[in-house]
Design an enzyme around this catalytic site. Structure first.
Site, PDB file in Angstrom:
ATOM      1  N   GLN A  64      -2.142   6.638  -1.735  1.00  0.00           N
ATOM      2  CA  GLN A  64      -2.475   7.889  -1.052  1.00  0.00           C
ATOM      3  C   GLN A  64      -1.228   8.748  -0.931  1.00  0.00           C
ATOM      4  O   GLN A  64      -0.104   8.234  -0.988  1.00  0.00           O
ATOM      5  CB  GLN A  64      -3.038   7.641   0.354  1.00  0.00           C
ATOM      6  CG  GLN A  64      -4.524   7.355   0.424  1.00  0.00           C
ATOM      7  CD  GLN A  64      -4.817   5.900   0.145  1.00  0.00           C
ATOM      8  OE1 GLN A  64      -4.010   5.021   0.458  1.00  0.00           O
ATOM      9  NE2 GLN A  64      -5.973   5.613  -0.444  1.00  0.00           N
ATOM     10  N   GLY A 116      -4.830   0.093   5.810  1.00  0.00           N
ATOM     11  CA  GLY A 116      -4.970   0.006   7.255  1.00  0.00           C
ATOM     12  C   GLY A 116      -6.382   0.267   7.722  1.00  0.00           C
ATOM     13  O   GLY A 116      -6.942  -0.509   8.510  1.00  0.00           O
ATOM     14  N   SER A 117      -7.003   1.352   7.248  1.00  0.00           N
ATOM     15  CA  SER A 117      -8.354   1.666   7.703  1.00  0.00           C
ATOM     16  C   SER A 117      -9.342   0.609   7.232  1.00  0.00           C
ATOM     17  O   SER A 117     -10.278   0.250   7.961  1.00  0.00           O
ATOM     18  CB  SER A 117      -8.778   3.059   7.222  1.00  0.00           C
ATOM     19  OG  SER A 117      -8.903   3.103   5.817  1.00  0.00           O
ATOM     20  N   CYS A 161      -5.733   7.385   6.973  1.00  0.00           N
ATOM     21  CA  CYS A 161      -4.971   6.440   6.151  1.00  0.00           C
ATOM     22  C   CYS A 161      -4.022   5.707   7.094  1.00  0.00           C
ATOM     23  O   CYS A 161      -2.966   6.228   7.460  1.00  0.00           O
ATOM     24  CB  CYS A 161      -4.203   7.159   5.049  1.00  0.00           C
ATOM     25  SG  CYS A 161      -3.347   6.037   3.920  1.00  0.00           S
ATOM     26  N   ASN A 178      -6.356  11.247  -1.563  1.00  0.00           N
ATOM     27  CA  ASN A 178      -6.523  10.105  -2.442  1.00  0.00           C
ATOM     28  C   ASN A 178      -5.849  10.382  -3.781  1.00  0.00           C
ATOM     29  O   ASN A 178      -5.468  11.524  -4.082  1.00  0.00           O
ATOM     30  CB  ASN A 178      -8.014   9.819  -2.649  1.00  0.00           C
ATOM     31  CG  ASN A 178      -8.712   9.442  -1.363  1.00  0.00           C
ATOM     32  OD1 ASN A 178      -8.232   8.601  -0.612  1.00  0.00           O
ATOM     33  ND2 ASN A 178      -9.846  10.071  -1.093  1.00  0.00           N
ATOM     34  N   ASN A 211      -2.068   2.842   7.028  1.00  0.00           N
ATOM     35  CA  ASN A 211      -0.713   2.421   6.675  1.00  0.00           C
ATOM     36  C   ASN A 211       0.211   3.616   6.469  1.00  0.00           C
ATOM     37  O   ASN A 211       1.399   3.560   6.820  1.00  0.00           O
ATOM     38  CB  ASN A 211      -0.737   1.536   5.430  1.00  0.00           C
ATOM     39  CG  ASN A 211      -1.108   0.101   5.754  1.00  0.00           C
ATOM     40  OD1 ASN A 211      -0.780  -0.411   6.817  1.00  0.00           O
ATOM     41  ND2 ASN A 211      -1.792  -0.550   4.840  1.00  0.00           N
ATOM     42  N   ASN A 217       0.890  -1.166   0.000  1.00  0.00           N
ATOM     43  CA  ASN A 217       0.000   0.000   0.000  1.00  0.00           C
ATOM     44  C   ASN A 217       0.927   1.215   0.000  1.00  0.00           C
ATOM     45  O   ASN A 217       1.527   1.538   1.018  1.00  0.00           O
ATOM     46  CB  ASN A 217      -0.861  -0.070   1.255  1.00  0.00           C
ATOM     47  CG  ASN A 217      -1.951   0.971   1.359  1.00  0.00           C
ATOM     48  OD1 ASN A 217      -2.490   1.175   2.435  1.00  0.00           O
ATOM     49  ND2 ASN A 217      -2.313   1.621   0.278  1.00  0.00           N
TER      50      ASN A 217
END
Length: 275
Positions: free
Chosen positions: A56, A221-222, A83, A74, A85, A23
């Site tokens: 991101q 992560g989210s 966000c 984004n 990660n 990510n």
């Protein structure tokens, strides 16, 4: 919160490329200037063929009552309040810079605690999940545990909105079609992230992800936090779960003080964007 956006495409812009389980992020350190890129610059940097490419973009700003403030974008240039990660990646960068083992990072969602988890792993508390329809936000008062949407998904807020589907085989779903078909669902006025969850056991799931404004990602992560919250609320798992994403493994632990996420990070390279 309103943010000043005054870094145009013609200004040389130092950045770091980082990722958490694939990510990937562009991170801009604006602690000295307090400046943010405009949406057009963000979208140009995000282009994986003509720019740098990222899932991101995160900007580090001076912190007020925190070690730093983070602003997230984004890939389409829109803002995101969370966000996970990227928060872990920035936390690792700041801990390596300062020698600290714990930090507090302010975001538009909440002030998040981050800590060194040992073995070069980084842990962050993503805060309490939002389970109320208005706070997620949804367009109307519905049961967030059983949305009136085909597939019986769960709605969760983790600083950004989520729609979680439980499926027998996550790999069998055509996410390229399924994701955009649900991202703009009328129940979600701010669009939504989409999670496809395959439950392996009470403490393990397989997760595929469609992120609003970005598309398919190797990890999030989210989204991982939202998936575990949804699974635990449904009674399909416990509150501490191993999450297998295409990019690797995250450990999610929904505690009384928030949803904690632990995993690796990587600082890939530094560069300068010249537009």
């Amino acid at each position: 919160m309103e943010h000043q956006q005054n870094l145009g495409q013609s200004i040389p812009l130092p950045f770091m490329k980082m990722h958490g389980l694939g990510n990937d992020f562009v991170v801009i350190d604006s602690r000295r200037t307090g400046a943010l890129p405009d949406a057009a610059t963000v979208a140009a940097i995000a282009d994986r063929h003509r720019g740098v490419g990222f899932d991101q973009l995160a900007v580090i700003l001076p912190g007020e009552n925190a070690d730093a403030r983070l602003v997230f974008f984004n890939a389409d240039g829109s803002l995101s309040a969370a966000c996970g990660n990227a928060t872990r990646c920035v936390a690792r960068f700041l801990m390596d810079e300062t020698g600290a083992r714990a930090l507090r990072l302010a975001t538009d969602h909440a002030v998040l605690a981050a800590e060194d988890a040992g073995d070069r792993l980084t842990r962050v508390n993503m805060g309490a999940p939002v389970l109320d329809w208005a706070g997620i936000p949804l367009a109307e008062d519905v049961d967030t545990l059983h949305l009136p949407v085909p597939g019986d998904p769960v709605a969760t807020g983790m600083g950004n909105p989520h729609m979680t589907f439980f499926v027998p085989d996550a790999a069998a779903v055509d996410l390229e079609r399924f994701g955009p078909a649900h991202e703009h669902h009328p129940l979600y006025p701010q669009r939504t992230n989409i999670e496809l969850v395959q439950v392996v056991s009470p403490d393990e799931i397989i997760l595929r992800i469609w992120e609003r404004g970005t598309g398919i990602t190797l990890a999030s992560g989210s989204c991982s936090c939202a998936a575990v919250v949804a699974a635990a609320r449904r009674g399909l798992t416990g509150r501490r779960v191993r999450v297998n994403v295409p990019g690797g493994v995250l450990e999610i632990d929904w505690r009384e003080d928030g949803v904690w996420m632990t995993g690796p990070t990587a600082h890939v390279f530094d560069g300068v964007w010249r537009g």
